[in-house]
Design a protein around this motif. Structure first.
Motif, PDB file in Angstrom:
ATOM      1  N   TYR A 214      53.863 126.600  80.714  1.00 13.02           N
ATOM      2  CA  TYR A 214      53.219 125.362  79.966  1.00 13.02           C
ATOM      3  C   TYR A 214      51.730 125.625  79.935  1.00 13.02           C
ATOM      4  O   TYR A 214      51.098 124.884  79.461  1.00 13.02           O
ATOM      5  CB  TYR A 214      53.576 124.166  80.956  1.00 13.02           C
ATOM      6  N   THR A 215      51.230 126.617  80.526  1.00 14.57           N
ATOM      7  CA  THR A 215      49.670 126.892  80.459  1.00 14.57           C
ATOM      8  C   THR A 215      49.509 128.225  79.762  1.00 14.57           C
ATOM      9  O   THR A 215      49.338 128.480  78.680  1.00 14.57           O
ATOM     10  CB  THR A 215      49.173 126.976  81.643  1.00 14.57           C
ATOM     11  N   ASP A 216      50.189 129.481  80.249  1.00 10.56           N
ATOM     12  CA  ASP A 216      49.599 130.903  79.880  1.00 10.56           C
ATOM     13  C   ASP A 216      50.458 130.970  78.269  1.00 10.56           C
ATOM     14  O   ASP A 216      49.823 131.415  77.595  1.00 10.56           O
ATOM     15  CB  ASP A 216      50.321 131.718  80.758  1.00 10.56           C
ATOM     16  N   ILE A 217      52.061 130.970  78.436  1.00  5.85           N
ATOM     17  CA  ILE A 217      52.730 131.087  77.338  1.00  5.85           C
ATOM     18  C   ILE A 217      52.229 130.105  76.293  1.00  5.85           C
ATOM     19  O   ILE A 217      52.238 130.346  75.237  1.00  5.85           O
ATOM     20  CB  ILE A 217      54.173 131.022  77.711  1.00  5.85           C
ATOM     21  N   MET A 225      49.518 133.927  68.961  1.00  6.86           N
ATOM     22  CA  MET A 225      49.735 135.470  69.587  1.00  6.86           C
ATOM     23  C   MET A 225      51.164 135.592  70.253  1.00  6.86           C
ATOM     24  O   MET A 225      51.369 134.563  70.781  1.00  6.86           O
ATOM     25  CB  MET A 225      48.704 135.896  70.595  1.00  6.86           C
ATOM     26  N   GLU A 226      51.637 136.733  70.316  1.00  6.85           N
ATOM     27  CA  GLU A 226      52.831 137.018  71.026  1.00  6.85           C
ATOM     28  C   GLU A 226      52.713 136.796  72.469  1.00  6.85           C
ATOM     29  O   GLU A 226      51.333 137.084  73.086  1.00  6.85           O
ATOM     30  CB  GLU A 226      53.330 138.289  70.752  1.00  6.85           C
ATOM     31  N   THR A 227      53.419 136.605  73.342  1.00  8.43           N
ATOM     32  CA  THR A 227      53.361 136.287  74.668  1.00  8.43           C
ATOM     33  C   THR A 227      54.456 137.006  75.699  1.00  8.43           C
ATOM     34  O   THR A 227      55.567 137.475  75.142  1.00  8.43           O
ATOM     35  CB  THR A 227      53.559 134.869  75.076  1.00  8.43           C
ATOM     36  N   ILE A 244      60.465 124.436  76.353  1.00  7.61           N
ATOM     37  CA  ILE A 244      60.033 124.478  74.797  1.00  7.61           C
ATOM     38  C   ILE A 244      59.066 125.773  74.630  1.00  7.61           C
ATOM     39  O   ILE A 244      59.003 125.820  73.329  1.00  7.61           O
ATOM     40  CB  ILE A 244      59.485 123.140  74.366  1.00  7.61           C
ATOM     41  N   TRP A 245      58.357 126.264  75.565  1.00  9.59           N
ATOM     42  CA  TRP A 245      57.502 127.335  75.514  1.00  9.59           C
ATOM     43  C   TRP A 245      58.136 128.649  75.684  1.00  9.59           C
ATOM     44  O   TRP A 245      58.594 128.847  76.935  1.00  9.59           O
ATOM     45  CB  TRP A 245      56.365 127.163  76.345  1.00  9.59           C
ATOM     46  N   LYS A 246      58.640 129.250  74.723  1.00 10.00           N
ATOM     47  CA  LYS A 246      59.559 130.475  74.872  1.00 10.00           C
ATOM     48  C   LYS A 246      58.590 131.808  74.352  1.00 10.00           C
ATOM     49  O   LYS A 246      58.167 131.980  73.717  1.00 10.00           O
ATOM     50  CB  LYS A 246      60.569 130.554  73.633  1.00 10.00           C
ATOM     51  N   PRO A 247      58.826 132.501  75.708  1.00  8.01           N
ATOM     52  CA  PRO A 247      57.903 133.709  75.619  1.00  8.01           C
ATOM     53  C   PRO A 247      58.518 134.758  74.635  1.00  8.01           C
ATOM     54  O   PRO A 247      59.805 134.666  74.548  1.00  8.01           O
ATOM     55  CB  PRO A 247      57.796 134.367  76.993  1.00  8.01           C
TER      56      PRO A 247
END
Length: 272
Positions: A214-217, A225-227, A244-247
């Motif tokens: 929820y912060t970095d990705i 940017m890709e993560t 919901i935040w998919k690396p």
């Protein structure tokens, strides 16, 4: 796509290190990036340390770095406060290091609940006293006083597990005064954008690496940017499946990331 990565934006706590301990593979990865002509940046939401503090900390690990490589939540907050609160008085919940950094940017800092305070700014404060919380709440019951936080992280990795971070501190205040803070650091893309401004690369050449979704990705996704997530901090496989935040990439450790990017680069070189 890993073979195209040249610029790496690393979270620190839970990603490259925990406390004073550097994770296995971190130094090798950073040195490899340097040898390949790339560049590492460090995008931490930890607001207890200034950029100079981090330069000194990395030096103790035997890693040479400049202040320009550190895009901390405290630095982003300094830029934000200079732009939006120039000449205005700000009450700060933060460490002495954070306070001094703010003053260096010309921010008028106070630790008293004075009548002319226009904003309460909360950071990750490991010098926190109940008296500070009481003064912050007193100010925030006045609607004209703004409520800002350096970052929404709820907990910070520690050698024994986790400790409360800025998001948790702001949560206490929010539940008391009934107001939501505006957060300046990750997942706000501004930190990633500050790094990108120092390079002339395309978005495909950047990789944001962290341990929190929820912060970095989210920051990397917001910046286009890709993560990559590593499972040495807060996130785990179950959270990745439900978030919901998919690396774009998942690794158990930073060493696994190092081996993957090195192999991808070597494979690409052979193919050419």
């Amino acid at each position: 796509m890993l073979k195209e990565k040249k610029y790496f934006l690393f979270d620190i706590d839970g990603t490259l290190a925990v406390g004073e301990t550097l994770y296995d593979g971190t130094k090798e990865l950073l040195e490899w990036i340097e040898r390949k002509g790339g560049r590492s940046f460090y995008i931490t939401n930890n607001s207890t340390k200034s950029r100079k503090d981090y330069v000194d900390k990395f030096a103790r690990w035997g890693i040479e770095a400049s202040e320009e490589q550190f895009m901390t939540a405290s630095y982003a907050a300094c830029l934000y406060m200079k732009e939006h609160y120039a000449g205005k008085k700000v009450f700060v919940l933060g460490t002495p290091s954070f306070v001094e950094e703010l003053k260096g940017f010309g921010v008028q800092v106070t630790e008293e609940a004075e009548q002319d305070v226009t904003c309460v700014l909360a950071g990750f404060d490991d010098t926190l006293r109940y008296e500070k919380l009481e003064k912050a709440c007193k100010l925030l019951f006045r609607e004209e006083v703004d409520f800002l936080g350096t970052n929404p992280d709820l907990r910070c990795p520690a050698p024994f597990g986790f400790i409360p971070d800025c998001g948790a501190i702001c949560g206490m205040i929010r539940d008391t005064v009934g107001r939501e803070p505006h957060f300046i650091g990750k997942p706000n893309r501004v930190i990633a954008d500050l790094c990108a401004k120092q390079c002339r690369g395309s978005s495909e050449e950047f990789l944001v690496v962290g341990d929190r979704l929820y912060t970095d990705i989210a920051c990397g996704i917001n910046a286009g940017m890709e993560t990559a997530v590593v499972y040495t901090g807060e996130a785990d496989e179950e959270e990745v499946r439900t978030s919901i935040w998919k690396p774009d990439y998942c690794f158990d450790t930073i060493r696994d990331l190092y081996e993957a990017v090195k192999e991808a680069a070597e494979t690409g070189e052979k193919a050419e």
